[in-house]
Design an enzyme around this catalytic site. Structure first.
Site, mmCIF file in Angstrom:
data_model
loop_
_atom_site.group_PDB
_atom_site.id
_atom_site.type_symbol
_atom_site.label_atom_id
_atom_site.label_comp_id
_atom_site.label_asym_id
_atom_site.label_seq_id
_atom_site.Cartn_x
_atom_site.Cartn_y
_atom_site.Cartn_z
ATOM 1 N N HIS A 80 16.908 -31.831 15.766
ATOM 2 C CA HIS A 80 16.758 -30.437 16.222
ATOM 3 C C HIS A 80 15.414 -29.862 15.788
ATOM 4 O O HIS A 80 14.775 -29.114 16.532
ATOM 5 C CB HIS A 80 17.867 -29.550 15.640
ATOM 6 C CG HIS A 80 19.140 -29.509 16.434
ATOM 7 N ND1 HIS A 80 19.204 -29.064 17.731
ATOM 8 C CD2 HIS A 80 20.410 -29.822 16.099
ATOM 9 C CE1 HIS A 80 20.464 -29.120 18.162
ATOM 10 N NE2 HIS A 80 21.224 -29.582 17.185
ATOM 11 N N CYS A 107 27.472 -30.933 19.912
ATOM 12 C CA CYS A 107 26.426 -30.027 19.443
ATOM 13 C C CYS A 107 26.823 -28.613 19.814
ATOM 14 O O CYS A 107 27.246 -28.354 20.944
ATOM 15 C CB CYS A 107 25.087 -30.382 20.084
ATOM 16 S SG CYS A 107 23.725 -29.339 19.521
ATOM 17 N N LEU A 108 26.665 -27.688 18.872
ATOM 18 C CA LEU A 108 27.028 -26.296 19.142
ATOM 19 C C LEU A 108 26.154 -25.694 20.241
ATOM 20 O O LEU A 108 26.537 -24.689 20.832
ATOM 21 C CB LEU A 108 26.916 -25.476 17.851
ATOM 22 C CG LEU A 108 27.919 -25.871 16.752
ATOM 23 C CD1 LEU A 108 27.599 -25.137 15.454
ATOM 24 C CD2 LEU A 108 29.355 -25.606 17.199
ATOM 25 N N GLY A 157 27.287 -28.774 11.030
ATOM 26 C CA GLY A 157 25.858 -28.628 10.787
ATOM 27 C C GLY A 157 25.320 -27.533 11.689
ATOM 28 O O GLY A 157 25.931 -27.196 12.712
ATOM 29 N N GLN A 212 18.635 -23.541 16.497
ATOM 30 C CA GLN A 212 19.847 -23.174 17.231
ATOM 31 C C GLN A 212 20.150 -21.686 17.150
ATOM 32 O O GLN A 212 20.938 -21.174 17.944
ATOM 33 C CB GLN A 212 21.057 -23.973 16.730
ATOM 34 C CG GLN A 212 20.940 -25.475 16.982
ATOM 35 C CD GLN A 212 22.161 -26.225 16.520
ATOM 36 O OE1 GLN A 212 22.262 -26.587 15.353
ATOM 37 N NE2 GLN A 212 23.104 -26.430 17.419
ATOM 38 N N HIS A 236 20.956 -35.964 13.327
ATOM 39 C CA HIS A 236 21.143 -35.006 14.428
ATOM 40 C C HIS A 236 20.399 -33.697 14.128
ATOM 41 O O HIS A 236 19.722 -33.137 15.000
ATOM 42 C CB HIS A 236 22.652 -34.770 14.600
ATOM 43 C CG HIS A 236 23.057 -33.730 15.593
ATOM 44 N ND1 HIS A 236 23.767 -34.026 16.746
ATOM 45 C CD2 HIS A 236 22.903 -32.380 15.612
ATOM 46 C CE1 HIS A 236 23.995 -32.908 17.428
ATOM 47 N NE2 HIS A 236 23.484 -31.890 16.753
ATOM 48 N N GLU A 237 20.513 -33.222 12.879
ATOM 49 C CA GLU A 237 19.857 -31.951 12.510
ATOM 50 C C GLU A 237 18.338 -32.101 12.445
ATOM 51 O O GLU A 237 17.598 -31.205 12.884
ATOM 52 C CB GLU A 237 20.392 -31.430 11.185
ATOM 53 C CG GLU A 237 21.905 -31.208 11.112
ATOM 54 C CD GLU A 237 22.477 -30.377 12.243
ATOM 55 O OE1 GLU A 237 21.723 -29.602 12.877
ATOM 56 O OE2 GLU A 237 23.677 -30.514 12.519
HETATM 57 O O1 GNR Z 1 29.535 -29.722 14.596
HETATM 58 C C1 GNR Z 1 28.869 -30.733 14.870
HETATM 59 N N1 GNR Z 1 29.474 -31.945 14.881
HETATM 60 C C2 GNR Z 1 28.781 -33.146 14.967
HETATM 61 C C3 GNR Z 1 29.506 -34.297 15.235
HETATM 62 C C4 GNR Z 1 28.872 -35.515 15.305
HETATM 63 C C5 GNR Z 1 27.512 -35.586 15.092
HETATM 64 C C6 GNR Z 1 26.769 -34.449 14.845
HETATM 65 C C7 GNR Z 1 27.403 -33.232 14.761
HETATM 66 S S1 GNR Z 1 26.484 -31.809 14.406
HETATM 67 C C8 GNR Z 1 27.439 -30.594 15.221
HETATM 68 C C9 GNR Z 1 26.900 -29.195 14.971
HETATM 69 C C10 GNR Z 1 25.514 -29.074 15.547
HETATM 70 O O2 GNR Z 1 25.270 -28.878 16.708
HETATM 71 N N2 GNR Z 1 24.513 -29.225 14.715
HETATM 72 O O3 GNR Z 1 23.248 -29.150 15.160
HETATM 73 NI NI NI Z 2 23.350 -29.821 17.239
#
Ligand code: GNR
Ligand code: NI
Length: 173
Positions: free
Chosen positions: A139, A93-94, A46, A51, A135-136
């Site tokens: 953000h 998270c990236l 994601g 980001q 999660h997104e």
């Molecule tokens: O790559 C991602 N893996 C992930 C693993 C578990 C829960 C959420 C994620 S999202 C993350 C990429 C990211 O930072 N998206 O905002």
């Molecule tokens: Ni993230």
């Protein structure tokens, strides 16, 4: 397609509430394609607009296998239903590279959102996709997974981020 720079925490742009997308135009289409390319390259499942420094309410996700891409574009999402059942699982998270922690989320969610051309869509998901959608969407509200864990674990992760940055500054790659 361009690979965009991914912003790392701490950065005030990652803690800012994003604004709704109003223009479904060519610039938006290009941003979405660049974000997909950036997510695949990272790699991640994601990537949310803040980001990459764009404070608008949109993200991309793809949980498909590498040889069978299944890109999903999500614009102006709202969670319409969340299950009362919760689950805890490890997230990364990236914007917090190499940092992981267990996060408690709703097990299932239904979201309403717009697609690339502004078309209204609804999606019900559970498991990893439900976790990723939450999660997104976080953000887009300026919330990182570390904001949903204990203060002790959050402090440990942010200290590791600061240390990694210091070491990068001392001897850049
Ligand atoms: O790559 C991602 N893996 C992930 C693993 C578990 C829960 C959420 C994620 S999202 C993350 C990429 C990211 O930072 N998206 O905002
Ligand atoms: Ni993230």
């Amino acid at each position: 397609m361009a690979i965009l720079e991914i912003i790392e925490a701490p950065d005030p742009r990652l803690s800012t509430k994003c604004q709704p997308v109003e223009r479904f135009d060519g610039a938006l289409a290009r941003l979405l394609d660049d974000m997909l390319a950036t997510m695949y390259r990272a790699p991640g499942i994601g990537l949310a607009a803040p980001q990459v420094g764009v404070l608008q309410r949109l993200f991309v996700v793809d949980l498909g296998p590498e040889d069978e891409r299944a890109p999903l574009v999500v614009i102006n999402p709202e969670i319409v239903t969340r299950s009362s059942a919760i689950s805890s699982a490890e997230e990364g998270c990236l914007s917090l590279p190499k940092q992981y922690a267990d996060v408690v989320r709703a097990e299932a969610v239904t979201i309403r959102f717009q697609g690339r051309q502004g078309e209204l869509q609804e999606l019900t998901a559970d498991g990893l996709l439900a976790r990723c959608l939450q999660h997104e969407i976080d953000h887009l509200d300026g919330v990182l997974f570390v904001d949903r864990i204990s203060a002790l674990k959050r402090t440990m992760i942010m200290r590791r981020m600061a240390k990694a940055r210091r070491e990068r500054l001392r001897s850049p790659a």
